[in-house]
Structures are given as structure tokens and as C-alpha cells.
Design a protein around this motif. Sequence first.
Motif, mmCIF file in Angstrom:
data_model
loop_
_atom_site.group_PDB
_atom_site.id
_atom_site.type_symbol
_atom_site.label_atom_id
_atom_site.label_comp_id
_atom_site.label_asym_id
_atom_site.label_seq_id
_atom_site.Cartn_x
_atom_site.Cartn_y
_atom_site.Cartn_z
ATOM 1 N N ASN A 6 0.832 -1.124 0.036
ATOM 2 C CA ASN A 6 -0.141 -0.013 0.109
ATOM 3 C C ASN A 6 0.638 1.300 0.061
ATOM 4 O O ASN A 6 0.572 2.121 -0.602
ATOM 5 N N ALA A 7 2.038 1.237 0.931
ATOM 6 C CA ALA A 7 2.981 2.312 0.909
ATOM 7 C C ALA A 7 3.437 2.479 -0.560
ATOM 8 O O ALA A 7 3.614 3.695 -0.935
ATOM 9 N N GLN A 8 3.553 1.606 -1.153
ATOM 10 C CA GLN A 8 4.268 1.566 -2.615
ATOM 11 C C GLN A 8 3.475 2.416 -3.535
ATOM 12 O O GLN A 8 3.782 2.941 -4.288
ATOM 13 N N GLU A 27 1.982 7.049 -6.648
ATOM 14 C CA GLU A 27 1.101 8.204 -6.875
ATOM 15 C C GLU A 27 1.666 9.568 -6.439
ATOM 16 O O GLU A 27 1.542 10.819 -7.421
ATOM 17 N N ILE A 28 2.422 9.709 -5.373
ATOM 18 C CA ILE A 28 2.978 11.016 -4.992
ATOM 19 C C ILE A 28 3.953 11.393 -5.754
ATOM 20 O O ILE A 28 4.133 12.352 -6.379
ATOM 21 N N ARG A 29 4.902 10.289 -6.176
ATOM 22 C CA ARG A 29 6.233 10.622 -7.169
ATOM 23 C C ARG A 29 5.510 11.452 -8.398
ATOM 24 O O ARG A 29 6.137 12.444 -8.858
ATOM 25 N N ASN A 63 3.635 14.870 -6.987
ATOM 26 C CA ASN A 63 4.186 16.050 -6.270
ATOM 27 C C ASN A 63 5.769 15.885 -6.520
ATOM 28 O O ASN A 63 6.343 16.976 -6.035
ATOM 29 N N CYS A 64 6.574 15.074 -7.203
ATOM 30 C CA CYS A 64 8.118 15.057 -6.991
ATOM 31 C C CYS A 64 8.338 15.166 -8.489
ATOM 32 O O CYS A 64 9.467 15.998 -8.631
ATOM 33 N N GLN A 65 7.884 14.591 -9.471
ATOM 34 C CA GLN A 65 8.543 14.579 -10.958
ATOM 35 C C GLN A 65 8.618 16.058 -11.528
ATOM 36 O O GLN A 65 9.585 16.097 -12.157
ATOM 37 N N GLY A 66 7.742 16.679 -11.253
ATOM 38 C CA GLY A 66 7.550 18.060 -11.831
ATOM 39 C C GLY A 66 9.078 19.129 -11.462
ATOM 40 O O GLY A 66 9.462 19.631 -12.436
ATOM 41 N N CYS A 67 9.403 18.692 -10.241
ATOM 42 C CA CYS A 67 10.552 19.253 -9.849
ATOM 43 C C CYS A 67 11.951 18.542 -9.925
ATOM 44 O O CYS A 67 12.919 18.861 -10.834
ATOM 45 N N HIS A 68 11.741 16.995 -9.582
ATOM 46 C CA HIS A 68 13.122 16.439 -9.727
ATOM 47 C C HIS A 68 13.358 15.616 -10.936
ATOM 48 O O HIS A 68 14.220 14.936 -11.177
ATOM 49 N N GLY A 69 11.858 15.584 -11.851
ATOM 50 C CA GLY A 69 12.344 14.771 -13.079
ATOM 51 C C GLY A 69 11.635 13.343 -13.148
ATOM 52 O O GLY A 69 11.592 13.102 -11.701
ATOM 53 N N VAL A 100 6.065 5.452 3.509
ATOM 54 C CA VAL A 100 5.947 6.032 2.003
ATOM 55 C C VAL A 100 7.246 6.543 1.965
ATOM 56 O O VAL A 100 7.747 6.559 0.563
ATOM 57 N N ILE A 101 7.872 7.408 2.683
ATOM 58 C CA ILE A 101 9.210 7.995 2.534
ATOM 59 C C ILE A 101 10.175 6.677 2.056
ATOM 60 O O ILE A 101 11.035 6.946 1.267
ATOM 61 N N ALA A 102 10.155 5.628 2.888
ATOM 62 C CA ALA A 102 11.013 4.487 2.520
ATOM 63 C C ALA A 102 10.854 3.856 1.114
ATOM 64 O O ALA A 102 11.689 3.585 0.370
#
Length: 180
Positions: A6-8, A13-15, A18-24, A77-79
Motif C-alpha cells: 500500500n505504501a508503494q 502516486e505521490i511521485r 508531487n515530485c517529478q515536476g521538480c526532480h524529473g 511512504v518515505i521508505a
Amino acid sequence: MADTSNAQKIAAEIRVKNCQGCHGLLGDSTTPEIPRLNGQTASYLFTRLHSLRYPIREAPRAIHNMGEIVPQLQSQVIAALANYYADQAPTKPLAMTGTSEGARLYKFGAGKDVPACAGCHGVDGEGRGNAPRLAGQRADYLELQLRVFGLSARIADPMNRHVWLMTPEQMRAVATYLGG
Ligand code: HEC
Ligand code: HEC
């Protein structure tokens, strides 16, 4: 087990959201001051993401960019995010050869006050133990981190005391040597 998958799912989804727009897409940022996450060690990504929850340890700029998202993430989720980025191939450094000032600093340090970076970060800058990968990281980001460590605006033992006596020229030289 159910929790991990579930965390994966949440992390995936978060990646994207929320993340890929800045980090690629793969963490391979193309923006100078946004760090690359691809091929970074999972243990460091995990630790730093937790650190970004604490404004007392992190520079205002880091909190500005990351501080609203990170406190909302559960450790599992961080892991999962850390493992995903650690599994991506690292970016190759541009110039980790030769005998520039940056190369000398990285391998041998400078006098008794600035230790050899390679001693902790690995001969090829690949990262080791708690010390993150530096090779192939964005040079502008590396230089900025050295500056904020020097100002104690980012608190992370043992880096602060290692950079207090570095000159701005030395910071730039070693960042240029490692950058990708
Ligand atoms: C608005 C753009 C932005 C977004 C969105 C964003 N980041 Fe960042 N991130 C940054 C910047 C800029 C930094 C560098 C901060 C600094 O100067 O210390 C950073 C730093 C990091 C670091 C520290 C890297 C290192 O080498 O220490 C990690 C890990 C990270 N981000 C992961 C994520 C994850 C995971 C997400 C999605 C949940 C995310 N970021 C979303 C801009 C962003
Ligand atoms: C005694 C071990 C040690 C030595 C020597 C050392 N470092 Fe570090 N460095 C670390 C650790 C541990 C961290 C992770 C700090 C944290 O948890 O945020 C770090 C973090 C960093 C970061 C932040 C990376 C990122 O992604 O945000 C940079 C840049 C860095 N070191 C550069 C250097 C340079 C350049 C030198 C040589 C002048 C050096 N370090 C020497 C242990 C060391």
C-alpha cells in the motif's frame, strides 16, 4: 506485507503528482539547483526526507520547497520513495578526472582543517554509510549545500565543521569536480 505494498502504491502516486515536476521523471533533475535523486543511496534519501521535517535543521530554501510535502508523508511512504530513486541509474559526473584543485580537495583535503571528502563519500563519490553519493549530482546544488553548511543554515554532523574553513573558491572547485 499489505502495508508495504500500500505504501508503494501511495508513493508511486505521490511521485507523479508531487515530485517529478521538480526532480524529473526518474529523479534526474535538469534544473541547476534542484538535486538529482537517481542513484542516491536509499539510506541517505530516507534520512534527509525525515530531516526536511525539521525547520531547525534545514535551510529556509529547503523548507520552502520541500517542507509542505514532506511532513505529510508517512515513514513507510518515505521508505518506498527512497528505494525507488535509489534503484535508478545515477547520472555520470562530467569531470572526475585530472588534477584540478577540486580533484585534489576531494581526494586529499586541504591542510589539517578540511579533511579528504573521499574518506567518507567514497573514492568515486558513490556514497558510503551515512555519507551520500556526490558524483553526478548537480554542481550548483552541491555548491549551495556547502555554502549553507558553512553558514550553519543546514545542520548535519559532520559536514558543518568540515566546511567552516573552506573558501568559496574551494567550494566551487570541488562542486565542479563532482557535478554531472
Ligand atoms: C517545488 C519543487 C520541488 C518539489 C515539488 C519537490 N522537491 Fe524535493 N527538492 C527541491 C529542492 C529545490 C531541493 C533542494 C533543497 C535544498 O537546497 O536543500 C529538494 C531536495 C530534495 C531532497 C534532498 C536531496 C539531497 O541530495 O539531499 C530529496 C530527497 C527530495 N527533494 C525529494 C523529493 C520528493 C520525494 C518529492 C515529492 C514528494 C519532492 N522532493 C518534491 C524541490 C522540490
Ligand atoms: C567524516 C565524514 C565526512 C567527510 C570527511 C565529508 N563528508 Fe560530506 N557528508 C557526510 C555525511 C554523513 C553527510 C550527510 C549529512 C546529512 O545527514 O544530511 C554529508 C553530506 C554532504 C553533502 C550534502 C549532499 C546532499 O545531497 O545534500 C555535501 C555536498 C558534502 N557532504 C560534501 C562534502 C565535501 C565536498 C567534503 C570534503 C571537503 C565532505 N563532504 C567531507 C560525511 C562526510
